[in-house]
Design an enzyme around this catalytic site. Structure first.
Site, short mmCIF file in Angstrom:
data_model
loop_
_atom_site.label_atom_id
_atom_site.label_comp_id
_atom_site.label_asym_id
_atom_site.label_seq_id
_atom_site.Cartn_x
_atom_site.Cartn_y
_atom_site.Cartn_z
N ASP A 19 0.87 -1.53 0.04
CA ASP A 19 0.14 -0.45 -0.28
C ASP A 19 0.81 1.10 0.77
O ASP A 19 0.49 2.69 -0.69
CB ASP A 19 -0.91 0.16 1.15
CG ASP A 19 -1.95 -1.11 1.13
OD1 ASP A 19 -2.13 -2.36 0.29
OD2 ASP A 19 -3.21 -0.68 1.76
N ARG A 100 1.97 6.68 16.70
CA ARG A 100 1.28 7.92 15.63
C ARG A 100 2.06 8.72 15.97
O ARG A 100 3.17 9.38 14.81
CB ARG A 100 -0.78 8.31 15.57
CG ARG A 100 -0.98 6.89 14.76
CD ARG A 100 -0.35 5.78 13.93
NE ARG A 100 -0.91 4.68 13.14
CZ ARG A 100 -0.49 3.71 12.66
NH1 ARG A 100 0.53 3.54 12.58
NH2 ARG A 100 -1.46 2.57 12.01
N ASP A 129 -6.63 6.57 12.67
CA ASP A 129 -5.26 6.96 13.00
C ASP A 129 -5.04 8.45 11.57
O ASP A 129 -3.71 9.04 11.91
CB ASP A 129 -4.50 5.87 11.75
CG ASP A 129 -4.20 4.70 12.64
OD1 ASP A 129 -3.86 4.81 14.08
OD2 ASP A 129 -4.45 3.54 12.38
#
Lengths: 408, 408, 408, 408
Positions: A19, A100, A129
């Protein structure tokens, strides 16, 4: 998309997987931007990040940052959070949420170093996220542009994505051809799984979803006993051996995994407004939470402990929602850290088939006083007569109210 | 003691055991008061309360009240509390705390019925129970006198007590001669143990302390799977069978006990100011808490759930401290009950060696929507573009702050 | 805009002014939708709403709703909010915020009655009101479409708007030709002014901005004394005369206005993320808040009062942010209303040049007991000896901590 | 009293007035203890403390401490508290509460210096001050003995006290012969009056009760305009002139007094359980609170401000209840102080007949951005389209709930 036109250089959070490789190429081809990749070892399990480097090189990344941030992650993010005993919605140990902000921090720093005007991430438009990445980035650089290709590109389906990948000669692992049965995130604190086979909350998660832990049913029949030593609220030694933050968490992960500890199957409320179902595995963190509560139980004053408990849900919500770099999180952290100054000593735990049981705690800073609590002669440490006045004055307003209410 | 001189009739919370028998006699002989006894079946385990009646008769109690209050206890006290997911200091399910208000309520009611001017209890001057008994009594009758013999009498030691018992021909069980190794409280929700062998928090509780549960290590190797159905936040059926509140809790207790579920070894902060160490066993309650959280997870809105979570520590503290009948507890209960109107449906759990694992939840009132959360095509249920504006406006103040802080 | 294509019938919150008339026409011409207008008398000052009816008729509104909702507004929105003593950011009485949910509620109801598939409002994309309108609408009908023309249309400037108005023969009052010096909202609770001459927070608001109050400097030199009677937390009589909710607020507005009471010049934090500066005038509400605090001070228990005080900022924030119809606001309202059951009695106030001073309060439900508090002989109502035990047990944990901290 | 037998040396908080002189003598004669006196200039108004010294000498005090602690009081106690905008029960600025910890701190320190084993104060057994004195003392020295003669001595009436005074040749001012019409406390922050003529909360306080302020009705007809400059949340300059903390508060007191600002007539809830009525005058503090809110309004982020607002009632309660030296107050202070780092700039206020009106605020650290908020062209600072996504995701859970509730 118009706003993205002027982007010249982007720092991409790059895993080396399919991805983010597609994103890398899309940034180059669709935006015409130079791409700098940032790949972090957060303890997700791929200790060898060289393949990511090679792939990024192959795809024409302008600069490649590959960093082991495990110690920073645990020391500056995970441990501060555990000082608060943070659990989102009573149960979730925030393993994804806490990683994150660190990634965003490095993206923004690298953007500054490399003269990039944008950062990009691979999170979708439905999840938390994206919010965490972007709030952190904006809080650290108000002028940074943030690119979230999943929200911006025109691909309509997985097939479109794979076509794009093939067209640009991005290697596709065979098992990615079909739909993955679920989506995964991992770092040194936890792994999470979502989607597909987990979408019906009435259906039990299949065993193969789990990655970090064995099942309690498969765990040893014998108890594993451990001792964790704390200083200022952080674990510093395991079974008498001093460990760095990342080494500590890794060791606790091993212990937790082997004893089937730290699985959670949860339906939670996302910040973007829907409920989702996740399976989390936080073996070391689950042990650590119990141990931390244990050492606090003898070293933390009641007023301090209760104030912390009351503010914890708010603190956890802030982290979950992506507000790590907000003033209110920093204010709460100042409050929490203030409480941890004397949270030190040793906790003993028994690990057994999913259970992490505190079985002892001791500390030079203990506030537990047996002379106060004993049923035996306390030699004047406590005057039971004091209780009468204590109760009578606590009752005074209730008695006044009762008299009023019956019409006195 | 002066204040006690005028007491003419006392309602005593009477267990039939040695200590409350000594109190009964002391009230008669030292205060010259008539004594009415109240013995409640709260599910403590002595289903036969006739011995207590005989003993009270023998000792000259003026009136004897013996009542089975198990249904009232669970329906009006335990279940309302579980709607809040109440845990004191993160872990304790408040099994002792929640029983005291009910006993006080009946003591005050019986005092009214019998024309008594005082109530008496057998709690010591060091613990929380005296506070709970007395705050409840005062809140229900502001003029009631409360007698706490452990604070008032002149006995200096257990020997004094036993001498008094012998002098007044109160039967003393043989095992009471020596010091009991620990102190126990029990009701349908839990049993607790304190003192003696538990006084050093570094020393693990010996197995014989436990009364309501087998050890996880001794529990069956097979998983027991159950389903609990909820309505308005309360459990109403187990494995498809409707059960009354007390029957439900009893059934969950059996399941918990057999699977080693619900043990807690805790150092806690008492309201009277010291830390104490207790061993609690709440088998059914532990299962119920997980199940309730499970059904809430799909039926409770995020705003409602988070508000509840933030207020829970306060609510739990109020119950622990004895403020069940305070206006603030009633206000919080109104808030909590408001949230539970649609908390209904079924939760499936796996019970296994200390673990109570939610493995499924379903409800006609579910707020979980797979169309929103799916990674597949959601047919327009959710527009990922919305996330950009959501994030940008949430970030606006953080960006403004960041710009200010760098001197823009 | 694409999403708006299918809209067939819209209910528009219509004031009769220029802006909402332009919106009416835009909805008809650009969307091709039928428009139903809803004009409410919220006490904004135009007691004659007939001009709005005529204008709507003239412009081809399909159906025209004109309603006096003042009693509903005060009874079901304003008074419940004042039970909480709600002040946003410590000072703002939420006069605009509290009116929006009522308007949205009627819009959604009228949409149902008229078969409309959308509602529309005239709030801009920078303010809080869009959020309040839309959250309320969505909470009441999840499928309703909401049209916010200020966000959607293509006009770039006020000139564009006026050109559109002229083109469609919408009458333009002369003073609207130039830019208005500021923006105004008003209802029975308050008026607010924003923008233009108020944009620099260092510059004092000019006197002409104020609409509901005279300046304290211009108010009478004599004190006006009033008495307000409360029942269940709501004002029911003024100077002995029973008044309906709207009549009560109107009467208090007159009193406040005449005495220069209720002005506020505030820089506040909007939900959409920026700071803004507003001038608010809440004459009656300012008097009411003081009076309500006054009657609570003698009738509300401490525990109840402090719990309310702690939750008030959250409650006020929810209303400010538009979450009136959220579960968490309803939960808090249940808690607050529970506290108000005995908040009754009479408060006397002195109104004088900007001051609303409580000078007396009395109630049959008073909890104030002079026998407890007197410096004179209290005949045993309070035993000062009780204080020693009260203090000693409150101090116990602090002493334990102090001993620990010095190394004992 | 038994516990007091062994006391050898006591440090007494000594005002030089009749009551503490009686206590001084009582400690000498009844306890046979040496007495060290501590007299502090807290700004109560008697700038000349020499009479207290002479009186203490005359009465045989062993050592005499007389200290000007005004700067410490304002810098380390008053200003930190004002950073929190602390108001107890919404209105009271805690003028008495905040002075007690400082006095206790010095008593304990002097006890250490002089080898005293006890401290003593002149607060009665009904009030809050005894709690504040004693909790502070115990928190600073867990072994200190605290003597509260009002709770311990056998005097039954004021006549007994005066007889004792005469017997020991303690001078009695003529106006002390009859009962004082009310009781007073004062320091640089405020004065308070309680009792006697104030005991009926329906009766307005007579004008003569007030000591620090003139009536708003007597204040000048002209507005006084001032500017206060802040740094890190504290006021540092008045009308451009830098002032020390105590000088600042004294100057604000003068300004407040002259303009009739800072009176409060309040029925409040004491920690010991009853309601009491007090009249407070806090002229400078009232101005300071408004000014501080004003500078925060432009320099404090929303998240920080709202968190502060939510925690303020708890913080104020802690101070009111005497828990200044508790861990939870220190934790909250850490949180508050963290928020104040950039609270700097200038506020302009208009003082007029009881009103302290913020009329302007400016700061180099301002977060107010006119480009975001303007109704004019904002040149892209804010994209109104963002609001749609923001609202839609905030609404998502409400829409899901609405759909569920109508049975979708």
């Amino acid at each position: 998309m118009a706003k993205l036109k002027d982007v010249k250089k982007v720092v991409l959070a790059y895993s080396g997987g399919l991805d983010t490789s597609i994103i890398l190429k899309w940034l180059q081809t669709e935006l015409g931007a130079e791409v700098v990749t940032f790949t972090a070892d957060l303890g997700q399990g791929d200790s060898d990040l060289e393949p990511a480097r090679k792939k990024a090189e192959m795809m024409g990344a302008k600069q490649i940052y590959i960093e082991d941030v495990r110690e920073e992650f645990v020391r500056d993010f995970v441990f501060p959070m555990f000082r608060a005993n943070a659990e989102y919605e009573g149960l979730y140990l925030l393993g994804t949420s806490i990683a994150r902000p660190l990634i965003s921090k490095r993206l923004v720093e690298i953007a500054r170093e490399t003269g990039a005007d944008a950062v990009a991430h691979g999170a979708t438009g439905k999840g938390n996220d994206q919010v965490r990445f972007e709030l952190s980035a904006y809080a650290l650089n108000p002028d940074i542009k943030v690119i979230a290709p999943w929200r911006d590109w025109s691909f309509k389906s997985r097939t479109d994505l794979l076509d794009f990948a093939e067209k640009h000669q991005i290697p596709i692992a065979k098992d990615k051809r079909g739909d993955a049965p679920f989506s995964v995130d991992a770092n040194l604190l936890h792994s999470s799984s979502e989607g597909k086979v987990l979408e019906d909350p009435w259906v039990e998660p299949p065993e193969f979803v789990h990655q970090r832990t064995i099942s309690p049913m498969d765990a040893p029949d014998a108890v594993t006993e451990i001792e964790i030593e704390f200083l200022k609220g952080d674990p510093i030694a395991l079974n008498g051996k001093a460990l760095s933050p990342a080494a500590m968490l890794a060791a606790l992960n091993d212990l937790g995994r082997d004893n089937g500890i730290g699985r959670l199957d949860l339906v939670e409320n996302r910040f973007v407004g829907m409920k989702s179902r996740g399976v989390y595995e936080t073996p070391g963190g689950t042990v650590l939470l119990q141990a931390h509560r244990g050492i606090e139980s003898i070293t933390l004053d009641r007023g301090a402990a209760h104030l912390k408990d009351e503010l914890m849900p708010r603190y956890a919500e802030l982290i979950y929602n992506g507000f790590w770099f907000s003033p209110e999180r920093l204010m709460l952290q100042a409050l929490i850290d203030k409480s941890q100054e004397d949270v030190e000593g040793t906790v003993r735990l028994k690990l057994y088939k999913g259970n992490a049981i505190v079985s002892g705690r001791k500390s030079k800073k203990s506030l537990y006083r047996n002379d106060l609590v004993t049923f035996e002669d306390d030699r004047g440490a406590y005057d039971q007569k004091d209780a009468e006045g204590f109760i009578r004055l606590n009752a005074l307003r209730l008695r006044t109210l009762a008299a009023r209410n019956r019409g006195n």
